[in-house]
Design a protein around this motif. Structure first.
Motif, PDB file in Angstrom:
ATOM      1  N   LEU A 207       2.289  -2.141  -5.497  1.00 13.07           N
ATOM      2  CA  LEU A 207       3.736  -2.018  -5.590  1.00 13.07           C
ATOM      3  C   LEU A 207       4.250  -2.679  -6.865  1.00 13.07           C
ATOM      4  O   LEU A 207       5.094  -2.111  -7.574  1.00 13.07           O
ATOM      5  N   GLU A 208       3.746  -3.857  -7.162  1.00 13.80           N
ATOM      6  CA  GLU A 208       4.187  -4.551  -8.374  1.00 13.80           C
ATOM      7  C   GLU A 208       3.802  -3.763  -9.627  1.00 13.80           C
ATOM      8  O   GLU A 208       4.593  -3.660 -10.578  1.00 13.80           O
ATOM      9  N   THR A 209       2.612  -3.199  -9.616  1.00 11.82           N
ATOM     10  CA  THR A 209       2.176  -2.406 -10.761  1.00 11.82           C
ATOM     11  C   THR A 209       3.095  -1.206 -10.982  1.00 11.82           C
ATOM     12  O   THR A 209       3.492  -0.901 -12.114  1.00 11.82           O
ATOM     13  N   LEU A 210       3.457  -0.532  -9.895  1.00 12.43           N
ATOM     14  CA  LEU A 210       4.348   0.617 -10.000  1.00 12.43           C
ATOM     15  C   LEU A 210       5.737   0.189 -10.474  1.00 12.43           C
ATOM     16  O   LEU A 210       6.346   0.857 -11.319  1.00 12.43           O
ATOM     17  N   PHE A 211       6.241  -0.907  -9.932  1.00  9.95           N
ATOM     18  CA  PHE A 211       7.551  -1.410 -10.356  1.00  9.95           C
ATOM     19  C   PHE A 211       7.538  -1.758 -11.853  1.00  9.95           C
ATOM     20  O   PHE A 211       8.514  -1.516 -12.571  1.00  9.95           O
ATOM     21  N   ARG A 212       6.418  -2.317 -12.325  1.00 12.35           N
ATOM     22  CA  ARG A 212       6.332  -2.806 -13.701  1.00 12.35           C
ATOM     23  C   ARG A 212       6.098  -1.677 -14.706  1.00 12.35           C
ATOM     24  O   ARG A 212       6.651  -1.702 -15.818  1.00 12.35           O
ATOM     25  N   SER A 232       5.497  -2.179  11.700  1.00 14.61           N
ATOM     26  CA  SER A 232       6.551  -2.865  10.948  1.00 14.61           C
ATOM     27  C   SER A 232       5.930  -3.815   9.936  1.00 14.61           C
ATOM     28  O   SER A 232       4.805  -4.292  10.118  1.00 14.61           O
ATOM     29  N   TYR A 233       6.676  -4.103   8.874  1.00 15.57           N
ATOM     30  CA  TYR A 233       6.213  -5.068   7.876  1.00 15.57           C
ATOM     31  C   TYR A 233       6.253  -6.482   8.443  1.00 15.57           C
ATOM     32  O   TYR A 233       7.129  -6.820   9.245  1.00 15.57           O
ATOM     33  N   GLN A 234       5.343  -7.314   7.989  1.00  6.88           N
ATOM     34  CA  GLN A 234       5.397  -8.743   8.279  1.00  6.88           C
ATOM     35  C   GLN A 234       6.506  -9.379   7.446  1.00  6.88           C
ATOM     36  O   GLN A 234       6.904  -8.852   6.405  1.00  6.88           O
ATOM     37  N   GLU A 235       6.989 -10.524   7.898  1.00 13.05           N
ATOM     38  CA  GLU A 235       8.102 -11.178   7.206  1.00 13.05           C
ATOM     39  C   GLU A 235       7.741 -11.531   5.766  1.00 13.05           C
ATOM     40  O   GLU A 235       8.571 -11.381   4.855  1.00 13.05           O
ATOM     41  N   ASP A 236       6.519 -11.995   5.539  1.00 12.89           N
ATOM     42  CA  ASP A 236       6.102 -12.347   4.175  1.00 12.89           C
ATOM     43  C   ASP A 236       6.128 -11.123   3.260  1.00 12.89           C
ATOM     44  O   ASP A 236       6.483 -11.218   2.082  1.00 12.89           O
ATOM     45  N   ASP A 237       5.744  -9.971   3.796  1.00  8.93           N
ATOM     46  CA  ASP A 237       5.765  -8.742   3.005  1.00  8.93           C
ATOM     47  C   ASP A 237       7.195  -8.342   2.657  1.00  8.93           C
ATOM     48  O   ASP A 237       7.467  -7.877   1.541  1.00  8.93           O
ATOM     49  N   LYS A 239       9.788 -10.316   2.285  1.00  6.60           N
ATOM     50  CA  LYS A 239      10.270 -11.231   1.244  1.00  6.60           C
ATOM     51  C   LYS A 239       9.666 -10.883  -0.110  1.00  6.60           C
ATOM     52  O   LYS A 239      10.354 -10.924  -1.145  1.00  6.60           O
ATOM     53  N   ALA A 240       8.394 -10.517  -0.102  1.00  5.84           N
ATOM     54  CA  ALA A 240       7.719 -10.170  -1.356  1.00  5.84           C
ATOM     55  C   ALA A 240       8.318  -8.913  -1.974  1.00  5.84           C
ATOM     56  O   ALA A 240       8.493  -8.837  -3.202  1.00  5.84           O
ATOM     57  N   ILE A 241       8.633  -7.930  -1.156  1.00  6.49           N
ATOM     58  CA  ILE A 241       9.228  -6.686  -1.660  1.00  6.49           C
ATOM     59  C   ILE A 241      10.571  -6.964  -2.332  1.00  6.49           C
ATOM     60  O   ILE A 241      10.871  -6.439  -3.405  1.00  6.49           O
ATOM     61  N   VAL A 242      11.377  -7.824  -1.693  1.00  9.95           N
ATOM     62  CA  VAL A 242      12.685  -8.158  -2.264  1.00  9.95           C
ATOM     63  C   VAL A 242      12.520  -8.901  -3.589  1.00  9.95           C
ATOM     64  O   VAL A 242      13.229  -8.624  -4.568  1.00  9.95           O
ATOM     65  N   ARG A 243      11.582  -9.840  -3.651  1.00  7.62           N
ATOM     66  CA  ARG A 243      11.348 -10.600  -4.891  1.00  7.62           C
ATOM     67  C   ARG A 243      10.921  -9.662  -6.024  1.00  7.62           C
ATOM     68  O   ARG A 243      11.400  -9.785  -7.159  1.00  7.62           O
TER      69      ARG A 243
END
Length: 393
Positions: A207-212, A232-237, A239-243
């Protein structure tokens, strides 16, 4: 759940299930009060509401009786068959009479206002009600950030086609994902990229690679109760998506279409972790009935003006009558009672599916199987029904 709602749900289920037959006398007010551990006034209120909805009737000095079923009821779907191929609510529990009352009340309250043009943002009084309602989902949004749409489908159509402040063009979607949105993107030749989602979620590094590296303007995701995976996504995931979205200037369209079925009070939407890049989408189709066609979009400040203009060009406004009826439905407490009832319905469906799965099968294994079917292009929503039937053989 309040005693009043518990009592109403139980009586309705007994009426629909045939435990109270047409013309049968219902238990007395005193008996019901003792049975449910509530006051007589609570029972009277429940009986009175059921009578207004023509589910029961009263005879002075005699008591309350179940209403004889209308001949049209024979045309209703067979309640003994559960269609796992559809994510729509069970037609047998659609709140026909409740909503009919709300429509009639809306016409009495608003009169000519419902039959003239409204505003692109929505009925102002409904927008205020939605602001309070969304707080129950940990979405704390001011009324000026909320737009009422003709279902989430319209919101997605507008978002996909309108320009974004980040100047980017490509939409990132989960695979598998919402097939109507995928078809919409294809039809309008909107650049789109997919990211694989499995029972374990998505690869955050990918996901980060695609965003970048890619021209991603918006990432469309269903964080909880994904269809068709059901995970469903885990809470850590979350938060990571939002960051990542904030770091790489990408907007996230969060489709929270089944928020009302969440049992975990600690499970928050993406919106709760940072609203500057998150677009929150809420549908009422799955909790009330699909034909209502009312949804809500909560937008960051820099998207509101453009979204409002595109919505006006799309259809001027969404149905004012439906909006006014929904406002009354929520304000009257019917919506909360409806949530509990539909939750009970899905719980019973889940029990049936659990019994149908082979012994020892876990939900993770079931979701993984669906992911495999998607990857080899033989999965579709109708496959769910076939799969469950095969498992019962």
């Amino acid at each position: 759940m309040h005693k009043y709602a518990e009592l109403m749900n139980d009586i309705e289920q007994k009426l629909e299930g045939g435990e109270f037959r047409a013309g049968q006398k219902l238990p007395s007010i005193r008996e019901m009060a003792d049975r449910y551990g509530c006051s007589k006034s609570t029972v009277i209120r429940a009986y009175t509401d059921l009578e207004k909805r023509h589910l029961i009737y009263s005879i002075p000095q005699s008591g309350y009786y179940a209403v004889v079923k209308k001949s049209g009821d024979a045309m209703r779907p067979d309640s003994s068959f559960i269609n796992f191929a559809s994510a729509a609510p069970d037609p047998n529990v659609f709140p026909y009479l409740d909503f009919q009352h709300c429509i009639n009340k809306a016409i009495d309250m608003y009169k000519y206002e419902l039959f003239s043009y409204g505003t692109p943002q929505g009925l102002p009084s409904l927008v205020k009600v939605l602001s309070k309602l969304l707080a129950n989902y940990q979405v704390f949004a001011q009324p000026d950030s909320i737009f009422v749409t003709s279902g989430v489908q319209q919101a997605l159509s507008i978002l996909a086609g309108m320009p974004f402040p980040n100047g980017k063009k490509t939409v990132l979607i989960e695979q598998p994902g919402y097939y109507l949105f995928i078809k919409l993107l294809e039809m309008r030749d909107i650049p789109v990229i997919g990211i694989k989602r499995t029972a374990s979620g998505i690869d955050l590094d990918e996901l980060e690679t695609l965003f970048r590296t890619k021209d991603i303007k918006m990432f469309y995701t269903t964080p909880r109760f994904h269809n068709p995976l059901g995970t469903s996504y885990q809470e850590d995931d979350k938060k990571a998506i939002v960051r990542l979205a904030e770091r790489y200037d990408v907007y996230v369209a969060e489709d929270d279409y089944l928020a009302d079925l969440e049992n975990d009070t600690k499970s928050d939407p993406l919106y709760a972790y940072g609203s500057s890049r998150v677009i929150y989408l809420k549908s009422f189709s799955k909790i009330i009935f699909p034909g209502l066609r009312v949804g809500a979009a909560v937008l960051p400040p820099d998207l509101r003006s453009t979204f409002g203009w595109h919505k006006r060009l799309t259809d001027i406004d969404s149905s004012m009558l439906s909006q006014a009826a929904l406002e009354i439905y929520i304000q009257s407490g019917m919506f909360e009672r409806r949530k509990q009832r539909i939750h009970d319905t899905y719980h019973r469906r889940l029990q049936v599916l659990n019994r149908s799965l082979p012994s020892g099968t876990t939900w993770t294994a079931f979701s993984t199987l669906m992911s495999m079917l998607v990857s080899i292009h033989i999965w579709n929503f109708q496959m769910a029904s076939l799969l469950v039937r095969c498992m019962t053989v």
